[in-house]
Write an enzyme that holds these catalytic residues in place. Structure first.
Site, PDB file in Angstrom:
ATOM      1  N   HIS A 197       0.585  -0.739   0.034  1.00  0.00           N
ATOM      2  CA  HIS A 197       0.147   0.033   0.222  1.00  0.00           C
ATOM      3  C   HIS A 197       1.042   1.534  -0.065  1.00  0.00           C
ATOM      4  O   HIS A 197       0.631   2.343  -0.505  1.00  0.00           O
ATOM      5  CB  HIS A 197      -0.590  -0.033   1.324  1.00  0.00           C
ATOM      6  N   GLU A 198       2.011   1.080   0.841  1.00  0.00           N
ATOM      7  CA  GLU A 198       2.910   2.849   0.448  1.00  0.00           C
ATOM      8  C   GLU A 198       3.878   2.563  -0.375  1.00  0.00           C
ATOM      9  O   GLU A 198       3.836   3.592  -0.870  1.00  0.00           O
ATOM     10  CB  GLU A 198       4.064   2.427   2.276  1.00  0.00           C
TER      11      GLU A 198
ATOM     12  N   HIS B 280       1.833   4.435  -3.246  1.00  0.00           N
ATOM     13  CA  HIS B 280       1.259   6.113  -2.765  1.00  0.00           C
ATOM     14  C   HIS B 280       2.447   6.592  -4.035  1.00  0.00           C
ATOM     15  O   HIS B 280       2.553   7.985  -4.681  1.00  0.00           O
ATOM     16  CB  HIS B 280       1.863   6.613  -2.162  1.00  0.00           C
TER      17      HIS B 280
END
Length: 632
Positions: free
Chosen positions: A429-430, A433
């Site tokens: 998820h990170e 970004h």
């Protein structure tokens, strides 16, 4: 090069969590700056492929033009009386589409939230385009002539005071840089790097405002604050390069320690394609015996400070990174295992995304781009067990050529505490970004997911990729997945609903965004829609068990990787700060470019089911439309 032995998880990387251990949709760190009141308003327009094809019949082309020249002609013909510059980040993607980005100017000064992106097809014609150019009255006088604006130091002081930033500017001096009206501040303390300021216009409320764009990296927030050039305690808008979320992970295919055991893996770069030509422990200039290489530098950071280069990393001259882990151990007792896990997960994801099109030219994170374009010198700095926070994680994405920075925290939600580095979903998820901020609006512009709905999609993409990678053989259209359940020690996960194609299990539709004012909730709606897309394509094309996609005629041959590819390609097509409808159209256009539209109906079936139907009209009020296109 010796074989690398990783006591990492060879199975699957999970996904990301929203940041707080309760099901409130919030990712705001208690010590962070709430930028919601300062977000830019949505102004982007997008001409999808069908409309563009009809429009460009009247557009003049020359066979001698390259794709940049063709794109430039389109901008000039669309806005013949406006001035702009070409952003130096154009490239041709792996799907054959050329991407060119432009920034509008006034009196030679950038209008920072006025962008035009043009996508050129293989045939040399305009495929799609988007823009947010300012069309109102231009300033009649050049502000650089009268210099009727404040000193940049006052703008820095105004940003610090208004936003309550932990920066001390008492001895600040503005040192001019090579670029006009651009300054670096020396003599400050409290920021991780010297603050910067640049004189720019922004469009707001139908007018242009001259501002100082003040850049401050304070760890939890890496901000671009647009301070009024005269009234320096007025902050018009704020962009944050840092995106937060909460997740946990184990290994590629395994979401967390409840799903399997650590596995010995030898030379993993041999199975992840061409994304790491120097292996994971070299950069073409240096070979490392620690968890550092061309793509990633992974280390611990218990103090939570800005230093990383000399922080502790596991070191093995034999490249045998084999360490013990037990659920009964406290995180600081297995930091070698955690750093190795983080290094394995992020490198694998780098290589998967490389195969799908996140290459050097597209703005990926690498030290050495090996002559393949892009800026380079920007590998991802990944801190394990970072002491600057708990129960969360974040990733900062400055423009291409500057390092991305991931900070993974421990979670105090269980006894003993749990380490977010072991839940792949959080890590994926990170890192996503970084993917979305580099692709949307082009590698040189990290400001294109700042508006509320666009920022929500940034969160949703993180959940989508984490969930797609987490899928296992035997899963079906009826399989549901939660987010962050292990890290948060919370049955049902940290999102309001699990990701499901069942409307009773997850009833979210696009209309639910209407009442939301926070990016993680909006992101859950977007990821819910993309989960429908994912399963429709898997139902059509199956799901490979391989880590890396296999391609037929340039397109992934299985549904999971096809969905990931189309979503990625869609990011490169859509305008700066898109809305859901524009993102939907961009994904459909990506399929048109990649497969000649073979999956249009499967895609529209997913979008229509959740309210983004063929006859949806974007407006102030979000009203669902469930219509399918007539040709489906």
């Amino acid at each position: 090069m010796h074989g690398l032995l990783l006591a990492g998880l060879a199975a699957a990387l999970p996904l990301g969590v929203a940041g707080l251990p309760a099901r409130q949709q919030s990712g705001l760190s208690p010590r962070g700056v709430d930028i919601n009141p300062y977000r830019f308003a949505s102004m982007a327009k997008y001409s999808e492929h069908k409309s563009t094809s009809q429009m460009v019949h009247s557009f003049s082309y020359s066979k001698d033009d390259d794709y940049v020249a063709t794109a430039t002609k389109l901008v000039k013909s669309t806005f013949p009386n406006m001035t702009f510059r070409t952003v130096k980040d154009h490239y041709i993607g792996t799907n054959g589409i050329g991407h060119v980005h432009f920034k509008q100017t006034a009196h030679g000064i950038d209008i920072d939230n006025a962008d035009f992106n043009v996508n050129i097809g293989r045939d040399g014609k305009v495929f799609t385009f988007g823009n947010s150019f300012y069309e109102g009255e231009m300033p009649k006088t050049n502000p650089l002539t009268k210099r009727d604006f404040s000193d940049p130091v006052k703008a820095l002081q105004g940003a610090i005071k208004t936003l309550k930033l932990p920066v001390k500017p008492q001895s600040a001096k503005a040192m001019p840089m090579k670029e006009a009206e651009t300054f670096k501040f020396e003599g400050t303390s409290g920021a991780l790097s010297d603050p910067m300021a640049k004189l720019v216009y922004i469009q707001k409320d139908g007018k242009l405002h001259l501002t100082w764009r003040v850049e401050t990296d304070v760890g939890d927030n890496w901000l671009l604050s647009y301070v009024d050039s005269k009234e320096t305690e007025t902050v018009h808008n704020v962009v944050d390069y840092v995106a937060s979320a909460d997740y946990k992970v184990f290994a590629w295919g395994l979401n967390d320690p409840t799903e399997g055991q650590p596995t010995m893996i030898k030379d993993p770069w041999n199975t992840t394609g061409t994304g790491s030509p120097f292996t994971w422990h070299g950069d073409g200039q240096m070979d490392y015996t620690v968890t550092r290489g061309n793509n990633i530098a992974a280390q611990d950071n218990p103090s939570g400070g800005e230093q990383w280069e000399n922080n502790y990393r596991p070191d093995s001259p034999e490249l045998s990174f084999v360490y013990e882990y037990s659920e009964q151990m406290e995180p600081d007792q297995y930091k070698d295992f955690a750093i190795t896990q983080l290094f394995y997960t992020t490198n694998t994801y780098h290589d998967v995304l490389y195969a799908l099109g996140f290459t050097e030219e597209a703005g990926n994170f690498q030290m050495n781009n090996n002559g393949k374009g892009g800026e380079g010198n920007d590998f991802a700095i990944c801190n394990a067990q970072d002491g600057s926070g708990t129960n969360n994680a974040n990733f900062a994405t400055p423009p291409d050529g500057q390092n991305g920075r991931m900070r993974m925290y421990t979670w105090t939600t269980a006894q003993p505490s749990r380490d977010g580095d072991l839940e792949a979903g959080i890590v994926i998820h990170e890192y996503t970004h970084g993917l979305s901020n580099r692709l949307c609006g082009g590698p040189a512009n990290s400001n294109c997911l700042n508006e509320l709905e666009a920022g929500g999609m940034g969160e949703g993409w993180g959940d989508f990729y984490a969930t797609a990678i987490r899928l296992k053989q035997g899963d079906t259209h009826d399989t549901d997945y939660t987010m962050g359940e292990w890290a948060a020690n919370m049955k049902g996960g940290i999102r309001e609903y699990p990701y499901s194609t069942n409307m009773q299990t997850n009833p979210y539709t696009y209309a639910d965004v209407q009442g939301m004012d926070e990016v993680h909730g909006i992101g859950t709606v977007w990821a819910t829609i993309l989960y429908e897309v994912l399963w429709n394509l898997i139902d059509e094309h199956g799901m490979s068990k391989n880590i890396m996609p296999k391609f037929v005629n340039g397109a992934p041959s299985d549904g999971r990787n096809l969905a990931m590819k189309l979503v990625l390609d869609g990011m490169t097509l859509m305008p700066c700060n898109p809305n859901f409808m524009q993102a939907r159209d961009a994904i459909i256009d990506a399929d048109q470019a990649l497969t000649n539209g073979q999956n249009k109906c499967a895609l529209m079936k997913a979008f229509s089911k959740r309210g983004l139907g063929a006859n949806y009209k974007h407006g102030k009020n979000r009203v669902n439309n469930f219509d399918m296109p007539a040709d489906c």
